[in-house]
Design a protein around this motif. Structure first.
Motif, PDB file in Angstrom:
ATOM      1  N   ALA A 143     -18.548  -4.723  -3.886  1.00 18.18           N
ATOM      2  CA  ALA A 143     -17.793  -5.483  -4.875  1.00 18.18           C
ATOM      3  C   ALA A 143     -18.731  -6.201  -5.843  1.00 18.18           C
ATOM      4  CB  ALA A 143     -16.892  -6.496  -4.177  1.00 18.18           C
ATOM      5  N   ARG A 144     -19.960  -6.423  -5.418  1.00 15.31           N
ATOM      6  CA  ARG A 144     -20.896  -7.221  -6.218  1.00 15.31           C
ATOM      7  C   ARG A 144     -21.911  -6.388  -6.971  1.00 15.31           C
ATOM      8  NH1 ARG A 144     -22.414 -11.135  -1.298  1.00 15.31           N
ATOM      9  NH2 ARG A 144     -20.509 -12.363  -1.238  1.00 15.31           N
ATOM     10  N   THR A 145     -22.097  -5.149  -6.526  1.00 14.72           N
ATOM     11  CA  THR A 145     -23.177  -4.332  -7.093  1.00 14.72           C
ATOM     12  C   THR A 145     -22.589  -3.255  -7.982  1.00 14.72           C
ATOM     13  OG1 THR A 145     -23.495  -4.054  -4.729  1.00 14.72           O
ATOM     14  CG2 THR A 145     -25.422  -3.990  -6.061  1.00 14.72           C
ATOM     15  N   THR A 146     -23.224  -3.071  -9.134  1.00 15.37           N
ATOM     16  CA  THR A 146     -22.711  -2.136 -10.114  1.00 15.37           C
ATOM     17  C   THR A 146     -23.506  -0.845 -10.034  1.00 15.37           C
ATOM     18  OG1 THR A 146     -22.066  -4.017 -11.453  1.00 15.37           O
ATOM     19  CG2 THR A 146     -22.111  -1.879 -12.560  1.00 15.37           C
ATOM     20  N   LEU A 147     -22.980   0.119  -9.312  1.00 16.84           N
ATOM     21  CA  LEU A 147     -23.617   1.429  -9.231  1.00 16.84           C
ATOM     22  C   LEU A 147     -22.621   2.445  -8.699  1.00 16.84           C
ATOM     23  CD1 LEU A 147     -26.340   1.455  -6.358  1.00 16.84           C
ATOM     24  CD2 LEU A 147     -24.141   0.329  -6.261  1.00 16.84           C
ATOM     25  N   VAL A 148     -23.020   3.721  -8.794  1.00 23.56           N
ATOM     26  CA  VAL A 148     -22.195   4.805  -8.250  1.00 23.56           C
ATOM     27  C   VAL A 148     -22.662   5.068  -6.823  1.00 23.56           C
ATOM     28  CG1 VAL A 148     -21.565   7.251  -8.443  1.00 23.56           C
ATOM     29  CG2 VAL A 148     -21.986   5.892 -10.515  1.00 23.56           C
ATOM     30  N   VAL A 149     -21.730   5.114  -5.881  1.00 27.66           N
ATOM     31  CA  VAL A 149     -22.066   5.474  -4.505  1.00 27.66           C
ATOM     32  C   VAL A 149     -21.342   6.767  -4.159  1.00 27.66           C
ATOM     33  CG1 VAL A 149     -22.077   4.768  -2.103  1.00 27.66           C
ATOM     34  CG2 VAL A 149     -22.214   3.047  -3.890  1.00 27.66           C
ATOM     35  N   VAL A 150     -22.109   7.800  -3.855  1.00 25.72           N
ATOM     36  CA  VAL A 150     -21.507   9.072  -3.443  1.00 25.72           C
ATOM     37  C   VAL A 150     -21.506   9.125  -1.928  1.00 25.72           C
ATOM     38  CG1 VAL A 150     -21.583  11.581  -3.634  1.00 25.72           C
ATOM     39  CG2 VAL A 150     -22.410  10.162  -5.529  1.00 25.72           C
ATOM     40  N   CYS A 151     -20.333   9.348  -1.325  1.00 26.62           N
ATOM     41  CA  CYS A 151     -20.201   9.353   0.128  1.00 26.62           C
ATOM     42  C   CYS A 151     -19.090  10.318   0.522  1.00 26.62           C
ATOM     43  CB  CYS A 151     -19.867   7.945   0.626  1.00 26.62           C
ATOM     44  SG  CYS A 151     -18.304   7.329  -0.028  1.00 26.62           S
ATOM     45  N   ALA A 152     -19.007  10.603   1.825  1.00 24.26           N
ATOM     46  CA  ALA A 152     -17.925  11.471   2.327  1.00 24.26           C
ATOM     47  C   ALA A 152     -16.821  10.593   2.891  1.00 24.26           C
ATOM     48  CB  ALA A 152     -18.472  12.435   3.369  1.00 24.26           C
ATOM     49  N   GLY A 153     -16.494   9.524   2.171  1.00 17.41           N
ATOM     50  CA  GLY A 153     -15.514   8.563   2.649  1.00 17.41           C
ATOM     51  C   GLY A 153     -16.197   7.519   3.502  1.00 17.41           C
ATOM     52  N   VAL A 154     -15.452   6.975   4.438  1.00 18.21           N
ATOM     53  CA  VAL A 154     -16.024   5.994   5.365  1.00 18.21           C
ATOM     54  C   VAL A 154     -16.104   6.657   6.729  1.00 18.21           C
ATOM     55  CG1 VAL A 154     -15.039   4.109   4.037  1.00 18.21           C
ATOM     56  CG2 VAL A 154     -13.808   4.932   6.037  1.00 18.21           C
ATOM     57  N   LYS A 155     -17.000   6.190   7.564  1.00 19.09           N
ATOM     58  CA  LYS A 155     -17.147   6.848   8.868  1.00 19.09           C
ATOM     59  C   LYS A 155     -15.814   6.837   9.619  1.00 19.09           C
ATOM     60  CE  LYS A 155     -20.993   4.613   9.511  1.00 19.09           C
ATOM     61  NZ  LYS A 155     -21.701   4.522   8.221  1.00 19.09           N
ATOM     62  N   SER A 156     -15.475   7.996  10.187  1.00 14.92           N
ATOM     63  CA  SER A 156     -14.143   8.142  10.779  1.00 14.92           C
ATOM     64  C   SER A 156     -14.022   7.434  12.121  1.00 14.92           C
ATOM     65  CB  SER A 156     -13.791   9.621  10.920  1.00 14.92           C
ATOM     66  OG  SER A 156     -14.863  10.341  11.483  1.00 14.92           O
ATOM     67  N   ILE A 157     -15.081   6.767  12.554  1.00 13.37           N
ATOM     68  CA  ILE A 157     -14.983   5.876  13.722  1.00 13.37           C
ATOM     69  C   ILE A 157     -14.250   4.584  13.333  1.00 13.37           C
ATOM     70  CG2 ILE A 157     -17.082   6.770  14.763  1.00 13.37           C
ATOM     71  CD1 ILE A 157     -18.576   4.291  13.713  1.00 13.37           C
ATOM     72  N   GLY A 184     -12.586  12.291   5.265  1.00 12.98           N
ATOM     73  CA  GLY A 184     -12.690  11.630   6.569  1.00 12.98           C
ATOM     74  C   GLY A 184     -14.056  11.813   7.208  1.00 12.98           C
ATOM     75  N   PHE A 185     -15.124  11.808   6.396  1.00 12.74           N
ATOM     76  CA  PHE A 185     -16.486  11.896   6.901  1.00 12.74           C
ATOM     77  C   PHE A 185     -16.692  13.234   7.613  1.00 12.74           C
ATOM     78  CE2 PHE A 185     -20.072  10.403   9.740  1.00 12.74           C
ATOM     79  CZ  PHE A 185     -20.964  10.126   8.731  1.00 12.74           C
ATOM     80  N   TYR A 186     -16.550  13.322   8.924  1.00 14.39           N
ATOM     81  CA  TYR A 186     -16.744  14.588   9.643  1.00 14.39           C
ATOM     82  C   TYR A 186     -15.684  15.629   9.312  1.00 14.39           C
ATOM     83  CZ  TYR A 186     -19.740  11.857  12.853  1.00 14.39           C
ATOM     84  OH  TYR A 186     -20.695  11.068  13.410  1.00 14.39           O
ATOM     85  N   VAL A 187     -14.540  15.150   8.799  1.00 14.28           N
ATOM     86  CA  VAL A 187     -13.448  16.071   8.439  1.00 14.28           C
ATOM     87  C   VAL A 187     -13.086  15.870   6.970  1.00 14.28           C
ATOM     88  CG1 VAL A 187     -12.492  16.331  10.752  1.00 14.28           C
ATOM     89  CG2 VAL A 187     -11.771  14.404   9.342  1.00 14.28           C
ATOM     90  N   ALA A 188     -12.523  16.919   6.378  1.00 21.20           N
ATOM     91  CA  ALA A 188     -12.284  16.895   4.934  1.00 21.20           C
ATOM     92  C   ALA A 188     -11.236  15.849   4.546  1.00 21.20           C
ATOM     93  CB  ALA A 188     -11.844  18.285   4.462  1.00 21.20           C
ATOM     94  N   ASP A 189     -10.234  15.664   5.397  1.00 19.66           N
ATOM     95  CA  ASP A 189      -9.081  14.831   5.029  1.00 19.66           C
ATOM     96  C   ASP A 189      -8.912  13.710   6.048  1.00 19.66           C
ATOM     97  OD1 ASP A 189      -6.615  13.748   4.442  1.00 19.66           O
ATOM     98  OD2 ASP A 189      -5.525  15.649   4.490  1.00 19.66           O
ATOM     99  N   SER A 190      -8.971  12.465   5.572  1.00 19.12           N
ATOM    100  CA  SER A 190      -8.816  11.320   6.480  1.00 19.12           C
ATOM    101  C   SER A 190      -7.360  11.038   6.796  1.00 19.12           C
ATOM    102  CB  SER A 190      -9.422  10.072   5.841  1.00 19.12           C
ATOM    103  OG  SER A 190      -8.634   9.704   4.711  1.00 19.12           O
ATOM    104  N   GLY A 191      -6.443  11.656   6.030  1.00 21.14           N
ATOM    105  CA  GLY A 191      -5.031  11.342   6.183  1.00 21.14           C
ATOM    106  C   GLY A 191      -4.572  10.271   5.194  1.00 21.14           C
ATOM    107  N   SER A 192      -5.509   9.662   4.463  1.00 17.72           N
ATOM    108  CA  SER A 192      -5.151   8.686   3.434  1.00 17.72           C
ATOM    109  C   SER A 192      -5.348   9.314   2.050  1.00 17.72           C
ATOM    110  CB  SER A 192      -6.031   7.434   3.544  1.00 17.72           C
ATOM    111  OG  SER A 192      -5.735   6.720   4.727  1.00 17.72           O
ATOM    112  N   ALA A 193      -4.631   8.778   1.080  1.00 19.21           N
ATOM    113  CA  ALA A 193      -4.723   9.303  -0.279  1.00 19.21           C
ATOM    114  C   ALA A 193      -5.643   8.425  -1.137  1.00 19.21           C
ATOM    115  CB  ALA A 193      -3.335   9.356  -0.896  1.00 19.21           C
TER     116      ALA A 193
END
Ligand code: PSU
Ligand code: MN
Length: 300
Positions: A143-157, A184-193
């Motif tokens: 929320a405080r840092t201005t940059l692009v973060v590329v990720c596979a979502g959040v860890k599904s744990i 969903g990190f290890y999986v393509a779809d976390s179930g959220s939109a």
């Protein structure tokens, strides 16, 4: 702060640079596999068209861009600390060494003038957080840092819907990369939109440029694994339930939770989660390289 010569040159010339965190190497992947992964991730950034800048604190000095010997140290030292933003002043004041998480890497990258950052999965709201109050410092940092973060979502744990709610509260911009389902990190779809998606690196760069004009804060580009590269769903659900139960049984708390659970998963799945984890980081690193290249092109 110290820059590797290559990163300093690239920044000086306005060439694209991508920051990489070191906690995922030191605490998220097992030794010795983490050492090869470190090189592969840097190579993936280059394949995307940018210079990699792995971030870590060594002997009290924040480094942006590491030599091969410094990467050896980060990947080889079993006692290396895990440094979030709140730990940075302790490490720098006392001359200590540590790997940087998403939160502290984002902060250091922004200070260094690096606008794009690649990781595996963000930290977020842990399941049971209503009892434990365990929510990653990554969220507030973004929320405080201005940059692009590329990720596979959040860890599904984690509790993914709760994490997305917190990202909304914190006004962090979230876009799917060619998808409206949150990965969903290890999986393509976390179930959220997700509400928005971008179609290519140029659109991601354009959203970031616009974000800079609106308010401080990050743009999360959520990049799903292709379905044929994801972890088997049943294995995924089984090993995660198992790992979380083990963390609970051993009374693991605080910043030990994520490394403990990831390590448990790698063992319980006989390396399947490890292979998928490395694969998704490589894909994110390459996409981050392309976004950084698009940003540098647009600035020219
Ligand atoms: N992504 C991965 N593996 C990891 C992490 C991210 O693929 O190990 C790390 C990141 O450094 C992230 C940290 O910031 O996990 C979150 O830790 P915590 O839940 O303690 O905030
Ligand atoms: Mn935590």
């Amino acid at each position: 702060m110290r820059f590797s010569p290559e990163v300093a040159d690239a920044l000086g010339a306005g060439r694209p640079v991508v920051a990489l965190e070191s906690t995922l190497l030191a605490h998220g992947l097992p030794r010795p596999d983490n050492r090869a992964a470190a090189d592969e991730v840097e190579a993936a950034v280059r394949a995307g068209g940018a210079v990699p800048a792995t971030v870590a604190v060594l002997d009290g000095v924040p480094h942006v861009g590491l030599t091969a010997e410094q990467v050896d140290r980060v990947c080889g030292d079993p006692d290396l600390a895990k440094l979030g933003v709140r730990d940075l002043p302790v490490a720098t004041a006392l001359g200590l060494s540590g790997a940087t998480t998403v939160s502290s890497t984002a902060l250091l990258a922004e200070r260094a003038g690096v606008a794009v950052f690649a990781t595996g999965g963000l930290g977020g709201v842990h399941r049971q957080s209503a009892d434990t109050f365990d929510e990653s410092a990554d969220l507030v940092a973004l929320a405080r840092t201005t940059l692009v973060v590329v990720c596979a979502g959040v860890k599904s744990i984690l509790d993914v819907p709760a994490t997305l709610e917190r990202l909304e509260t914190l006004s962090v911009t979230v876009v799917g990369y060619r998808t409206r389902t949150f990965p969903g990190f290890y999986v393509a779809d976390s179930g959220s939109a997700v509400d928005w998606s971008v179609a290519d690196p140029a659109q991601a760069a354009a959203v970031f440029t616009a974000r800079r004009d609106v308010s401080p804060g990050a743009v999360v580009v959520a990049n799903p694994l292709p379905e044929d590269e994801q972890l088997d769903r049943d294995l995924h659900d089984r090993v995660i339930a198992d790992a979380l139960a083990a963390a609970d049984a051993y009374g693991v708390r605080g910043k030990e939770v994520t490394p403990f659970v990831l390590d448990h998963l790698h063992r319980a799945s006989e390396g399947a989660t490890l292979a998928v984890n490395v694969r998704l980081v490589l894909r994110n690193a390459e996409l981050a390289g392309r976004i950084a290249a698009a940003l540098a092109g647009a600035a020219r």
